[in-house]
Enzyme design. Structure first.
Site, PDB file in Angstrom:
ATOM      1  N   THR A   1      -1.520  17.770  17.093  1.00 29.88           N
ATOM      2  CA  THR A   1      -1.987  16.739  18.014  1.00 29.88           C
ATOM      3  C   THR A   1      -3.271  16.185  17.408  1.00 29.88           C
ATOM      4  OG1 THR A   1      -3.303  18.275  19.354  1.00 29.88           O
ATOM      5  CG2 THR A   1      -1.024  17.910  20.039  1.00 29.88           C
ATOM      6  N   HIS A   2      -3.459  14.894  17.525  1.00 26.66           N
ATOM      7  CA  HIS A   2      -4.620  14.226  16.913  1.00 26.66           C
ATOM      8  C   HIS A   2      -4.665  14.462  15.390  1.00 26.66           C
ATOM      9  CE1 HIS A   2      -6.177  13.703  21.010  1.00 26.66           C
ATOM     10  NE2 HIS A   2      -5.869  14.975  21.191  1.00 26.66           N
TER      11      HIS A   2
ATOM     12  N   SER B   1      19.635 -27.659  10.662  1.00 30.62           N
ATOM     13  CA  SER B   1      19.573 -26.189  10.680  1.00 30.62           C
ATOM     14  C   SER B   1      20.532 -25.567   9.679  1.00 30.62           C
ATOM     15  CB  SER B   1      19.902 -25.670  12.092  1.00 30.62           C
ATOM     16  OG  SER B   1      21.195 -26.093  12.495  1.00 30.62           O
TER      17      SER B   1
ATOM     18  N   SER C   1       2.436   4.635 -11.082  1.00 24.92           N
ATOM     19  CA  SER C   1       1.273   3.761 -11.167  1.00 24.92           C
ATOM     20  C   SER C   1       1.232   3.110 -12.545  1.00 24.92           C
ATOM     21  CB  SER C   1      -0.009   4.573 -10.943  1.00 24.92           C
ATOM     22  OG  SER C   1      -1.148   3.838 -11.338  1.00 24.92           O
TER      23      SER C   1
ATOM     24  N   GLU D   1       6.113   3.331   2.569  1.00 22.69           N
ATOM     25  CA  GLU D   1       5.063   2.376   2.944  1.00 22.69           C
ATOM     26  C   GLU D   1       5.661   1.031   3.334  1.00 22.69           C
ATOM     27  OE1 GLU D   1       1.560   4.270   0.090  1.00 22.69           O
ATOM     28  OE2 GLU D   1       2.631   2.475  -0.551  1.00 22.69           O
TER      29      GLU D   1
ATOM     30  N   ASN E   1       4.139   7.395  -6.097  1.00 25.37           N
ATOM     31  CA  ASN E   1       3.781   6.690  -4.862  1.00 25.37           C
ATOM     32  C   ASN E   1       4.984   6.577  -3.916  1.00 25.37           C
ATOM     33  OD1 ASN E   1       1.188   6.211  -5.896  1.00 25.37           O
ATOM     34  ND2 ASN E   1       1.872   4.351  -6.933  1.00 25.37           N
TER      35      ASN E   1
ATOM     36  N   LYS F   1       0.586   9.684 -10.921  1.00 25.80           N
ATOM     37  CA  LYS F   1       0.900   9.222  -9.568  1.00 25.80           C
ATOM     38  C   LYS F   1       2.402   9.129  -9.317  1.00 25.80           C
ATOM     39  CE  LYS F   1      -1.468   7.620  -6.793  1.00 25.80           C
ATOM     40  NZ  LYS F   1      -2.036   6.271  -6.825  1.00 25.80           N
TER      41      LYS F   1
END
Length: 463
Positions: A160-161, A28, A282, A295, A290, A288
Site C-alpha cells: 500500500t502506498h 469524410s 539504449s 511504457e 528498457n 540497459k
C-alpha cells in the site's frame, strides 16, 4: 484585376478558395472508408429486404447484391478509387455500383437515408470492435491465469502506498488483474448486448412510407431487433460512447499493470524479467534493457480517454436528430479501437513471456516488517488482547527490531518479552512469510489454496 490561383484569406492550402475548403471540411471518405465492408453488408441486407417486400424486383436486387460484392472485392484488392467529391463511403460505393450495373443502383436507396445508413454502418463496425476487445481480454486473462497457477504459492510483498504492507502470493497478485479484466469483459459484453438494435429503416428521422420489413434487415445483420424509435435510431451514438468508456477503463487497468512491470523490471526491484521481444536497448548505455512496450501501453490511456472526452463533447449539445457534427464521431473511435487492440495484444505477449524472479520476490516479502499484522493478530487470538492494544505492542516490537537492525522474526523471545511478558515461543510460528500467506484463508484471500480455487473458477468462466 487578374484572378489569382488562391485566395489569401483562405490560404494557399486551398487553391480553389471556399469551394475547396467546403469539400475538405465536408468530406469524410478519408476515414470512413474503414467502414466499407459494413456499408456493403448493410446495403445487401437492405436490397434483399426490398425484394422480399416487393419494393424492388428480384432482378434489380440480384444485380445490386452482385454489384456490391464486386465493389467490395475492388476495395479489398486496393483497386477502388475513393473520391472526396463524393464525400463519404456511402456515396462512393453507390457511385461505383451505378458504373457497374447502371439504373438499378439508383433504386438501392429506397426506404432509407444516409442518416440511418451511417448509423447502421457505424454500429456494425463498433460491434466488430466489441467482439475483438472481448477476444483480446479473454486471451489476456488466460495469460494472467497461467502466471497465477504457476506461482500460486510464491511469496512476494503486498504494497500500500508502494510501501511493504503484508506478504501475498504471486498468484494472488496476478489474479487481481484477472478480476479487473473480468469487469472489463463484463462491460464490453453488456454494452454489446445493449447496442444490438438496428437503426436501418429509420430513414432520415421519421421512418418511411414504403412497406419495409425492419425485422428482416435486423435479423440479417445479426441485430436482436430494430430500434424502436426512428428519431433516437439516427441520433444515438451511445454505443460508441460506451465502447470508448469501456475501452478507457480497460486501458487504465492495462496502464496500472504496465507501471508495475516498469517498476518490477528495474535493477532496484528485479521482480520480473521481460522478454527481449518486448524490450529495447539504449543507444548509448549497453547495459540497459528498457521496458518500452510497457511504457507505451501505460501511455495509451491518454489517447483512448481523450477520444472518449472528444466524443462526449461533440454529442453533448446536439438537438434531435442528426447534425453534421456527428461526422466527428468516427476518427477518435477508430483511433481508440486501434490502440486498445494493440495494447491488449502487447500486454498478453508480455504477461506470457515474463519470468518472475522467485528468490527476489521472497526476499522482498520478508523485508519491511511485513508480518507485523500477523504478530498483532496472534496477540489478539492467543492473549485475548484488544486489537488496539495489540497494534501498540506490535509497533513497539517493530521499533525494537528497527533499533537492532533486524526484522521481526530475528528478535529473540527475550526481546519480545521485554515488550510484553506473556509472549511465548509460539509467536514465531506466524512470523514467517509462508506461514503468513497460508493463514489468509478467507474467501478471496492470498492463501495458495484460495488462489488455486479462483484460477479454477476463472477457467470455467472462460469456457
Amino acid at each position: 484585376m487578374t484572378k489569382t490561383t488562391s485566395n489569401a484569406m483562405w490560404g494557399g492550402r486551398f487553391a480553389a478558395g471556399p469551394d475547396a475548403i467546403m469539400e475538405a471540411i465536408n468530406a469524410s471518405i478519408g476515414f470512413d472508408q474503414r467502414m466499407a465492408a459494413q456499408d456493403i453488408q448493410g446495403s445487401r441486407a437492405h436490397a434483399a429486404m426490398l425484394a422480399a417486400t416487393g419494393i424492388l424486383t428480384s432482378n434489380d436486387a440480384d444485380a445490386i447484391g452482385e454489384g456490391l460484392l464486386t465493389v467490395l472485392s475492388e476495395i479489398e484488392r486496393g483497386e477502388f478509387a475513393f473520391s472526396t467529391a463524393l464525400e463519404d463511403i456511402h456515396m462512393n460505393v453507390e457511385a461505383r455500383l451505378k458504373d457497374l450495373i447502371g439504373e438499378p443502383a439508383g433504386r438501392l436507396h429506397t426506404g432509407r437515408s444516409r442518416n440511418d445508413q451511417v448509423a447502421t454502418d457505424f454500429k456494425l463496425w463498433v460491434r466488430d470492435q466489441m467482439d475483438a476487445a472481448i477476444a483480446g481480454i479473454e486471451a489476456l486473462i488466460a495469460a494472467f491465469l497461467a502466471q497465477a497457477e504457476a506461482g500460486a504459492d510464491w511469496v512476494m510483498p503486498g504494497f500500500t502506498h508502494l510501501q511493504t504492507a503484508q506478504p501475498v502470493t504471486w498468484g494472488h497478485h496476478m489474479m487481481a488483474y484477472v478480476e479487473m479484466l473480468g469487469r472489463d469483459l463484463s462491460r464490453f459484453k453488456d454494452a454489446r448486448a445493449r447496442m444490438n438494435e438496428s437503426p436501418l429503416g429509420a430513414a432520415a428521422l421519421a421512418g418511411t412510407s414504403f412497406p419495409i420489413d425492419r425485422h428482416m434487415t435486423a435479423a440479417a445483420l445479426g441485430f436482436d431487433r430494430p430500434a424502436a424509435n426512428s428519431l433516437d435510431a439516427v441520433a444515438d451514438r451511445d454505443f460508441a460512447l460506451e465502447f470508448l468508456s469501456s475501452s478507457s477503463i480497460c486501458a487504465m487497468h492495462l496502464s496500472r499493470f504496465a507501471e508495475e512491470l516498469v517498476i518490477w523490471s528495474s535493477a532496484q526491484f528485479r521482480f520480473v524479467v521481460l522478454s527481449d521481444r518486448f524490450s529495447t536497448g539504449s543507444s548509448i548505455m549497453p547495459q540497459k534493457k528498457n521496458p518500452d512496450a510497457a511504457e507505451l501501453i501505460r501511455a495509451k490511456i491518454g489517447r483512448i480517454m481523450g477520444a472518449m472526452v472528444a466524443l462526449f463533447t461533440v454529442m453533448k449539445g446536439l438537438p434531435l436528430t442528426y447534425s453534421k457534427d456527428m461526422q466527428e464521431d468516427k476518427e477518435q473511435v477508430f483511433d481508440a479501437a486501434d490502440h486498445l487492440m494493440l495494447a491488449l495484444a502487447a500486454m498478453e505477449g508480455m504477461v506470457r513471456d515474463m519470468t518472475a524472479n522467485r528468490d527476489a520476490l521472497e526476499t522482498a516479502a520478508a523485508s519491511g516488517f511485513s508480518t507485523a499484522t500477523d504478530l498483532a493478530d496472534w496477540l489478539v487470538r492467543t492473549l485475548n488482547m484488544p486489537f488496539r492494544d495489540a497494534h501498540h505492542v506490535t509497533g513497539s516490537l517493530v521499533a525494537l527490531a528497527e533499533s537492532k537492525g533486524c526484522d521481526l522474526p530475528e528478535l529473540t523471545l527475550a526481546d519480545m518479552q521485554s515488550v510484553h511478558a506473556l509472549i511465548s515461543a509460539d509467536v514465531f510460528d506466524v512470523l514467517g512469510v509462508h506461514n503468513s500467506v497460508a493463514s489468509r484463508t478467507s474467501y478471496g484471500g492470498t492463501a495458495p489454496d484460495q488462489v488455486r480455487a479462483q484460477v479454477a473458477r476463472w477457467k470455467e468462466v472462460l469456457k
